[in-house]
Design an enzyme around this catalytic site. Structure first.
Site, PDB file in Angstrom:
ATOM      1  N   GLU A   2       6.626   4.047   4.745  1.00 20.34           N
ATOM      2  CA  GLU A   2       6.810   5.294   5.580  1.00 20.34           C
ATOM      3  C   GLU A   2       8.070   5.860   5.761  1.00 20.34           C
ATOM      4  O   GLU A   2       8.483   6.714   6.690  1.00 20.34           O
ATOM      5  CB  GLU A   2       6.720   4.823   7.077  1.00 20.34           C
ATOM      6  N   GLU A  27       0.746   5.790   7.435  1.00 16.58           N
ATOM      7  CA  GLU A  27       2.226   6.108   7.190  1.00 16.58           C
ATOM      8  C   GLU A  27       2.669   7.409   7.899  1.00 16.58           C
ATOM      9  O   GLU A  27       3.990   7.348   8.340  1.00 16.58           O
ATOM     10  CB  GLU A  27       2.308   6.403   5.710  1.00 16.58           C
ATOM     11  N   GLY A  32       0.867  -1.337   0.330  1.00 18.00           N
ATOM     12  CA  GLY A  32      -0.118  -0.094  -0.036  1.00 18.00           C
ATOM     13  C   GLY A  32       1.052   1.412   0.150  1.00 18.00           C
ATOM     14  O   GLY A  32       0.551   2.284  -0.747  1.00 18.00           O
ATOM     15  N   GLU A  59       4.138  -2.047  13.542  1.00 14.86           N
ATOM     16  CA  GLU A  59       2.919  -2.021  12.512  1.00 14.86           C
ATOM     17  C   GLU A  59       1.633  -2.197  13.618  1.00 14.86           C
ATOM     18  O   GLU A  59       0.544  -1.605  13.092  1.00 14.86           O
ATOM     19  CB  GLU A  59       3.102  -3.086  11.505  1.00 14.86           C
TER      20      GLU A  59
END
Length: 906
Positions: free
Chosen positions: A269, A303, A266, A325
């Site tokens: 970061e 992010e 997706g 995460e």
């Protein structure tokens, strides 16, 4: 076929050792060229041990051109071992190592390291991509400051970006130009980023609470900037929310986001330079749905939140991945809950957990939130690490309450700022800040599997000889309700023995009108009274079996009915004494919206499983459930966003998980029959709902309007089952034709593609294709709608679409939209008895493995629970898995997934 000695070795958490050398600073120079990029690196090395050890630097697909140590040239050929690593012996305590390497970005189809996406240079270094750029100790516990110079052709790459702040830009005499970036915050190599190419920019600013102005830049492919406003608004909302809720302020002068077309996941970061899959940036009402926009908000927030929970404090090793995460998923969930419907956000997260993580826990790929071993780290970016990891954080928050949780966050971030930490460090900070004992709770990090909690209750007191299920009894003065909770976790593929967990269970006792009653818990105290709602209790189930006695403040005409695990306070499978009548009551009356939805799902699941077991599911429709569903539909005071999720029956995949042996055809027939029965019985109510909820025009993307569209489209989805009803079919076509936004148009297209008459279906699909020709992200929706269609020709359709110009096997978005949607979302047709779906997926995994092994491994995961099906299907799936395993040159990524699946089946 791999010989036993060729099988990849597992990496074990128990074998972790600190690095012998660290890198205090790294200077990088990139001379960008699609075919031959030259990367020069200068590493300031420092030995961390008194004993001399060789220095091993990771490298993969690198051509070493030059090598020097403290200015003395070395022979490159003498220092690169057979695994591609750079090895040096007898280094001084401090040294400067300089390398010059050649890489080929345009040949990099794996999309890790430095690669090209539509002519744009970009990087993806998590988890181990930096070693494909230059030689480095590519592990998260080596943190360095980065000084990066990028040189490229000014015409093809006018934009040059890296981490930190830009300190210099110059034009060069050969038609090239350069930019120099410095990041003052030490970071591991997986957070390095570089982007260069022709990009448009959307610019804005944000003023922090301390008064600093931060420049915000969002870069997209040319012509796409108008679709980046949703993402920019989400970024500014995220920055403000993180200051208000967590007290965390951004720490640099610039924040950049870049959207690229080819990306494995997706988003990423990277410190101050987030790189995104374009599908999570580009959105407007004509090309993106309300769900897309909510996802964009959540991913942008996720992010950005990593700036502190992942970047400023990173993870010591990859076994600790959930440290960053799981915590950041919890934070992005809370962000969305605070900006939209908290209950609906929670329901959606629970649905995701049950659809993705519970099956993972019960299958051959089971592993704890903090794994003990892995073969390929890319395979551990899983629902367990992310979603279950977030549930673990949420349970800590539930136990501690908001104030003590935030105190723990301040201690954790302050203590470990600039460090690589562990899950244990996080829990220790929470304990110290709150004074709460979390020793047993730590087992959530090390034990795999989904706990099962069994609940039974009865009434005790004067004139009571009650047993279980005494919901209709009176509860006089002096009486009490006794609740017995027990827990067990079944053995999993990776762990045979289980121990009791510390499970926080929120509950309320409801009277005959669904109102919480006042009661006290004897011989116990609520663990977090500041977090519990009025009339709610928080229990901590820590043993195999515990009894809790509740004494109401007043006599009750009827014994209270417990509403258990309010807000889904623990990620468990609940077995309780609820019957159909209890759930029919709770799905209308429970004040906890999550449990109200849960009661409806529980009731529907029981009914659908009974229907699937019948000889003719269509003849076994339960009229009482259909009536109860009607009560839901007629409640016009209900929050539309909640109504939209409450009107959706459990998915076939979830229902399959409730069966010892999956009845593929029976489940599909039962669910379709029930949906049709609901639509027939409540046709007029659904038509009225569709008419009543027409949103005002012009389109608005706000949460209130999105909720109205969601409920209206849920009504349309039910009506669409009435294929013989001419009025309804005209309505669906009008809904498609008159839509002024993608949400409504895609909703109607889905109804027509899945259940519409052939002529209308073909007309709508052709029209959609023509309208959005050239819009890759929109055509992904078109591909997915067809791949998920519950039609007997679904596989033939998918095979045909492989040759469509909109499809490209090298692009992950296209693969997930077509192949992934079919294998993972079309339960009925993927598991067709002839095994065609299995053979198809095996073919595609083999092709993908040579292009992009991460995507191939994810696709292979669709076979993961093959042993739960009937004998013939098991044989077909096992044969497909074996054909993948035996393919010459199979990657470590795909091998690990396939081999684990086969090993469990032995």
């Amino acid at each position: 076929m791999l010989d036993r000695q060729d099988m990849p070795a597992a990496i074990r958490r128990a074998d972790y050792r600190p690095p012998t050398f660290t890198v205090d600073a790294i200077r990088l120079e990139f001379d960008l060229d699609p075919a031959e990029t030259i990367v020069t690196a200068e590493l300031s090395l420092r030995c961390l041990t008194e004993t001399a050890f060789p220095l091993h630097l990771d490298g993969e697909d690198l051509t070493l051109l030059e090598l020097s140590l403290d200015g003395t040239a070395l022979d490159p050929a003498q220092h690169v071992d057979g695994a591609g690593r750079l090895v040096l012996h007898e280094l001084p305590p401090r040294a400067v190592l300089r390398t010059r390497c050649r890489i080929a970005p345009e040949a990099n189809s794996r999309l890790t390291g430095l690669y090209l996406s539509n002519g744009i240079f970009c990087t993806q270094c998590e988890a181990q991509g930096f070693r494909r750029i230059t030689f480095f100790p590519d592990r998260p516990d080596v943190l360095a400051t980065y000084d990066v110079t990028v040189r490229a052709d000014a015409g093809s790459c006018p934009v040059l970006l890296s981490n930190g702040n830009c300190v210099d830009r110059q034009s060069l005499p050969d038609g090239r130009h350069m930019a120099r970036w410095q990041d003052p915050f030490p970071k591991p190599s997986y957070l390095f980023a570089l982007v260069a190419g022709r990009l448009d920019r959307l610019a804005d600013t944000f003023t922090t609470r301390s008064g600093r102005q931060v420049d915000l830049h969002l870069y997209v492919e040319p012509g796409q900037a108008a679709r980046a406003h949703c993402a920019m608004a989400a970024l500014k909302q995220s920055m403000a929310w993180d200051e208000a809720r967590f007290g965390l302020e951004y720490d640099l002068d610039i924040f950049n986001i870049v959207a690229v077309a080819d990306f494995n996941s997706g988003a990423m970061e990277n410190k101050s330079l987030n790189i995104f899959n374009a599908k999570y940036i580009l959105a407007d009402e004509a090309t993106a749905t309300d769900t897309d926009m909510e996802l964009i908000e959540g991913v942008v927030a996720h992010e950005y939140f990593h700036n502190w929970t992942g970047n400023r404090v990173t993870c010591r090793d990859w076994f600790q991945l959930s440290l960053k995460e799981g915590l950041t998923v919890f934070r992005d969930q809370e962000f969305t809950a605070d900006h939209r419907s908290r209950a609906v956000k929670r329901i959606r997260d629970v649905r995701t957990l049950r659809a993705r993580q519970f099956p993972e826990d019960a299958g051959p790929l089971s592993h704890p939130v903090r794994p003990d071993t892995y073969v390929e780290i890319n395979n551990f970016y899983t629902a367990t690490v992310y979603e279950k990891g977030a549930e673990v954080i949420r349970m800590i928050h539930t136990i501690l309450g908001e104030a003590r949780f935030q105190a723990g966050m301040r201690l954790y971030l302050g203590r470990h700022d600039g460090q690589a930490a562990t899950c244990e460090d996080f829990v220790a900070a929470m304990e110290e800040a709150s004074g709460c004992d979390l020793v047993q709770f730590r087992r959530w990090y090390s034990q795999s599997g989904t706990p099962r909690v069994t609940a039974q209750w009865h009434v005790e007191g004067p004139a009571s000889g009650a047993g279980p299920g005494a919901g209709g009894q009176a509860l006089p003065d002096g009486g009490c309700l006794v609740l017995t909770l027990s827990q067990d976790t079944p053995p999993t593929a990776d762990q045979a023995e289980k121990v009791p967990l510390d499970i926080p269970i929120r509950l309320a006792l409801l009277d005959g009108e669904g109102r919480p009653i006042a009661a006290w818990l004897e011989e116990a105290a609520d663990a977090a009274p500041d977090r519990s709602a009025p009339g709610e209790h928080l229990l901590r189930l820590t043993g195999p079996r515990q009894r809790f006695r509740f004494r109401p403040a007043e006599a009750q005409e009827h014994a209270p009915l417990p509403s258990l695990n309010c807000g889904f306070s623990a990620p468990v499978i609940l077995h309780a004494d609820y019957g159909d009548a209890d759930d029919a009551f709770l799905m209308v009356r429970d004040p906890d919206a999550v449990n109200r939805w849960e009661a409806g799902q529980r009731y529907a699941t029981r009914v659908l499983l009974r229907m699937a077991a019948a000889e003719d599911p269509a003849m076994a429709v339960d009229g009482r459930y259909v009536d109860a569903f009607g009560g839901l539909l007629r409640d016009e005071a209900m929050d539309p966003s909640f109504a939209a999720v409450a009107m959706v029956l459990p998915e076939e995949g979830y229902l399959a998980d409730q069966m010892a042996v999956v009845d593929v055809d029976g489940l599909h027939a039962a669910r379709e029959a029930m949906l049709r029965a609901i639509a027939l019985a409540h046709r007029n109510v659904l038509l009225g709902m569709h008419a009543r909820l027409q949103p005002a025009r012009p389109y608005r993307a706000d949460a209130d309007q999105a909720a109205l569209r969601a409920q209206r489209n849920a009504a349309l989805a039910l009506l669409g089952l009435l294929t013989e009803d001419a009025e309804v079919q005209r309505l669906v076509m009008a809904h498609y034709r008159d839509a002024d936004n993608m949400t409504d148009r895609l909703a109607a297209l889905t109804v027509l593609a899945h259940h519409g008459q052939e002529a209308a279906r073909n007309l709508a699909l052709a029209d959609f294709e023509e309208r959005y020709r050239g819009e890759a992200l929109v055509l992904d929706k078109w591909l997915a709608v067809q791949a998920q269609a519950p039609r007997r020709d679904a596989l033939a359709t998918v095979r045909r679409l492989l040759d469509h110009p909109a499809f490209r096997l090298s692009n992950p978005n296209r693969v997930y939209a077509l192949i992934g949607a079919f294998a993972m979302r079309n339960q009925w047709r993927f598991h067709a008895a002839d095994g065609g779906g299995y053979a198809f997926l095996a073919e595609q995994v083999k092709k993908l493995d040579g292009l992009n092994r991460q995507v191939a491994a994810r696709m292979a995961g669709a076979f993961g629970r093959w042993q739960r099906y009937d004998g013939p299907r098991q044989n077909l799936m096992r044969a497909a898995l074996e054909s993948i395993r035996d393919m010459p040159g199979l990657s470590r990524d795909t091998f690990e997934i396939v081999n684990k699946s086969l090993e469990v089946g032995k």
